[in-house]
Design a protein around this motif. Structure first.
Motif, PDB file in Angstrom:
ATOM      1  N   TYR A   1       0.837  -1.202   0.000  1.00  0.00           N
ATOM      2  CA  TYR A   1       0.000   0.000   0.000  1.00  0.00           C
ATOM      3  C   TYR A   1       0.877   1.259   0.000  1.00  0.00           C
ATOM      4  CZ  TYR A   1      -2.641   3.830   2.068  1.00  0.00           C
ATOM      5  OH  TYR A   1      -3.178   5.069   2.325  1.00  0.00           O
ATOM      6  N   GLY A   2       1.940   1.270   0.799  1.00  0.00           N
ATOM      7  CA  GLY A   2       2.843   2.424   0.842  1.00  0.00           C
ATOM      8  C   GLY A   2       3.489   2.694  -0.504  1.00  0.00           C
ATOM      9  N   LEU A   3       3.899   1.636  -1.189  1.00  0.00           N
ATOM     10  CA  LEU A   3       4.485   1.798  -2.528  1.00  0.00           C
ATOM     11  C   LEU A   3       3.453   2.328  -3.523  1.00  0.00           C
ATOM     12  CD1 LEU A   3       6.691  -1.419  -2.703  1.00  0.00           C
ATOM     13  CD2 LEU A   3       7.463   0.955  -2.427  1.00  0.00           C
TER      14      LEU A   3
ATOM     15  N   ARG B   1      -8.433 -11.100  10.150  1.00  0.00           N
ATOM     16  CA  ARG B   1      -8.390 -11.999   9.000  1.00  0.00           C
ATOM     17  C   ARG B   1      -9.305 -11.487   7.886  1.00  0.00           C
ATOM     18  NH1 ARG B   1      -8.326 -16.881  11.761  1.00  0.00           N
ATOM     19  NH2 ARG B   1      -6.142 -16.450  12.156  1.00  0.00           N
ATOM     20  N   VAL B   2     -10.513 -11.051   8.253  1.00  0.00           N
ATOM     21  CA  VAL B   2     -11.462 -10.522   7.260  1.00  0.00           C
ATOM     22  C   VAL B   2     -10.903  -9.256   6.622  1.00  0.00           C
ATOM     23  CG1 VAL B   2     -13.737  -9.415   7.007  1.00  0.00           C
ATOM     24  CG2 VAL B   2     -13.520 -11.553   8.286  1.00  0.00           C
ATOM     25  N   LEU B   3     -10.372  -8.346   7.426  1.00  0.00           N
ATOM     26  CA  LEU B   3      -9.801  -7.109   6.882  1.00  0.00           C
ATOM     27  C   LEU B   3      -8.606  -7.403   5.981  1.00  0.00           C
ATOM     28  CD1 LEU B   3     -10.019  -4.587   9.857  1.00  0.00           C
ATOM     29  CD2 LEU B   3     -11.277  -4.506   7.697  1.00  0.00           C
ATOM     30  N   ASN B   4      -7.754  -8.336   6.379  1.00  0.00           N
ATOM     31  CA  ASN B   4      -6.610  -8.699   5.525  1.00  0.00           C
ATOM     32  C   ASN B   4      -7.091  -9.222   4.173  1.00  0.00           C
ATOM     33  OD1 ASN B   4      -4.263  -7.957   6.823  1.00  0.00           O
ATOM     34  ND2 ASN B   4      -4.105  -9.853   7.982  1.00  0.00           N
ATOM     35  N   ILE B   5      -8.130 -10.043   4.189  1.00  0.00           N
ATOM     36  CA  ILE B   5      -8.663 -10.584   2.934  1.00  0.00           C
ATOM     37  C   ILE B   5      -9.232  -9.461   2.076  1.00  0.00           C
ATOM     38  CG2 ILE B   5     -10.506 -12.015   1.946  1.00  0.00           C
ATOM     39  CD1 ILE B   5     -10.010 -13.934   4.379  1.00  0.00           C
ATOM     40  N   LEU B   6     -10.028  -8.576   2.681  1.00  0.00           N
ATOM     41  CA  LEU B   6     -10.632  -7.475   1.929  1.00  0.00           C
ATOM     42  C   LEU B   6      -9.567  -6.511   1.399  1.00  0.00           C
ATOM     43  CD1 LEU B   6     -13.754  -6.661   4.138  1.00  0.00           C
ATOM     44  CD2 LEU B   6     -13.719  -7.769   1.890  1.00  0.00           C
ATOM     45  N   LEU B   7      -8.604  -6.160   2.244  1.00  0.00           N
ATOM     46  CA  LEU B   7      -7.556  -5.233   1.816  1.00  0.00           C
ATOM     47  C   LEU B   7      -6.650  -5.872   0.764  1.00  0.00           C
ATOM     48  CD1 LEU B   7      -6.785  -3.651   5.287  1.00  0.00           C
ATOM     49  CD2 LEU B   7      -7.764  -2.462   3.322  1.00  0.00           C
ATOM     50  N   CYS B   8      -6.407  -7.157   0.879  1.00  0.00           N
ATOM     51  CA  CYS B   8      -5.608  -7.865  -0.131  1.00  0.00           C
ATOM     52  C   CYS B   8      -6.356  -7.886  -1.458  1.00  0.00           C
ATOM     53  CB  CYS B   8      -5.305  -9.282   0.340  1.00  0.00           C
ATOM     54  SG  CYS B   8      -4.279 -10.217  -0.810  1.00  0.00           S
ATOM     55  N   ALA B   9      -7.650  -8.188  -1.411  1.00  0.00           N
ATOM     56  CA  ALA B   9      -8.453  -8.192  -2.638  1.00  0.00           C
ATOM     57  C   ALA B   9      -8.458  -6.804  -3.274  1.00  0.00           C
ATOM     58  CB  ALA B   9      -9.876  -8.654  -2.338  1.00  0.00           C
ATOM     59  N   GLY B  10      -8.616  -5.774  -2.461  1.00  0.00           N
ATOM     60  CA  GLY B  10      -8.581  -4.406  -2.974  1.00  0.00           C
ATOM     61  C   GLY B  10      -7.242  -4.073  -3.601  1.00  0.00           C
ATOM     62  N   THR B  11      -6.167  -4.506  -2.976  1.00  0.00           N
ATOM     63  CA  THR B  11      -4.823  -4.252  -3.508  1.00  0.00           C
ATOM     64  C   THR B  11      -4.618  -4.970  -4.839  1.00  0.00           C
ATOM     65  OG1 THR B  11      -3.939  -3.979  -1.266  1.00  0.00           O
ATOM     66  CG2 THR B  11      -2.355  -4.476  -3.006  1.00  0.00           C
ATOM     67  N   VAL B  12      -5.035  -6.225  -4.903  1.00  0.00           N
ATOM     68  CA  VAL B  12      -4.893  -6.992  -6.150  1.00  0.00           C
ATOM     69  C   VAL B  12      -5.726  -6.357  -7.264  1.00  0.00           C
ATOM     70  CG1 VAL B  12      -5.436  -9.216  -7.250  1.00  0.00           C
ATOM     71  CG2 VAL B  12      -4.268  -9.160  -5.032  1.00  0.00           C
ATOM     72  N   LEU B  13      -6.957  -5.955  -6.945  1.00  0.00           N
ATOM     73  CA  LEU B  13      -7.798  -5.310  -7.955  1.00  0.00           C
ATOM     74  C   LEU B  13      -7.186  -3.994  -8.423  1.00  0.00           C
ATOM     75  CD1 LEU B  13     -11.385  -5.928  -6.535  1.00  0.00           C
ATOM     76  CD2 LEU B  13     -10.415  -6.862  -8.636  1.00  0.00           C
ATOM     77  N   PHE B  14      -6.667  -3.216  -7.485  1.00  0.00           N
ATOM     78  CA  PHE B  14      -6.062  -1.940  -7.851  1.00  0.00           C
ATOM     79  C   PHE B  14      -4.819  -2.147  -8.712  1.00  0.00           C
ATOM     80  CE2 PHE B  14      -3.225   1.632  -7.356  1.00  0.00           C
ATOM     81  CZ  PHE B  14      -4.067   2.682  -7.684  1.00  0.00           C
ATOM     82  N   LEU B  15      -3.964  -3.088  -8.319  1.00  0.00           N
ATOM     83  CA  LEU B  15      -2.769  -3.368  -9.113  1.00  0.00           C
ATOM     84  C   LEU B  15      -3.136  -3.881 -10.504  1.00  0.00           C
ATOM     85  CD1 LEU B  15      -0.373  -4.935  -6.464  1.00  0.00           C
ATOM     86  CD2 LEU B  15      -0.172  -2.703  -7.571  1.00  0.00           C
ATOM     87  N   GLY B  16      -4.169  -4.729 -10.588  1.00  0.00           N
ATOM     88  CA  GLY B  16      -4.622  -5.216 -11.886  1.00  0.00           C
ATOM     89  C   GLY B  16      -5.124  -4.066 -12.756  1.00  0.00           C
TER      90      GLY B  16
END
Length: 168
Positions: free
Chosen positions: A17-19, A143-158
């Motif tokens: 996220y910082g990058l 765990r739920v927040l990590n999953i949601l934030l990871c999904a958001g990060t992957v979608l944003f990077l995509g």
């Protein structure tokens, strides 16, 4: 308290996220080929929410600035940073980014951005505190927040890779 595995995952997500935040703010979400075309602008706006031109587009930027900093408040909350420290860290990160834009002449250093970025971090911290009250078990919340934030990060990077590929 967050278990070690989830904590490490949260730190990795915070780093990514910082990058992304640096790429968005300092490099204007440009591809490497477009870095030569970054605006060479050094301006300083010390009057919050003051715009010389049409205002409606600026309100979209205000909302985006708030939204982009919400994850910072969530991540820091998940890592056990107290809310007031999270807000100070959000302010410091925003001040660093605005100062860097001014020093390197790659954008306008703006008080509005400082306020809205800090507001976004504050909103993220408040959302985390609210969710912590709703969830009885913080390990499940993390765990739920990590999953949601990871999904958001992957979608944003995509999306970023797609936009760079289309515009190259």
């Amino acid at each position: 308290m967050i278990n070690k595995k989830d904590r490490v995952f949260t730190i990795v997500l915070l780093s990514v996220y910082g990058l992304i935040l640096l790429w968005i703010v300092l490099f204007k979400a440009s591809s490497f080929a477009d870095l030569n075309y970054l605006p060479c602008e050094r301006s300083l706006n010390l009057i919050p929410f003051h715009y010389d031109t049409e205002v409606s587009a600026h309100w979209n930027e205000v909302l985006l600035n708030v939204a982009v900093f919400v994850p910072l408040g969530l991540y820091l909350g998940m890592l056990g940073v107290r809310a007031w420290k999270t807000i100070l860290i959000g302010f410091a990160v925003s001040l660093f980014l605005e100062t860097a834009q001014y020093i390197f002449a790659i954008g306008a250093a703006d008080m509005t951005d400082l306020f809205t970025n800090t507001a976004g971090t504050t909103l993220g911290a408040c959302i985390y505190l609210l969710l912590r009250r709703v969830f009885k078990r913080t390990d499940r919340l993390h765990r739920v927040l990590n999953i949601l934030l990871c999904a958001g990060t992957v979608l944003f990077l995509g999306l970023a890779v797609f936009l760079i590929a289309v515009n190259s």
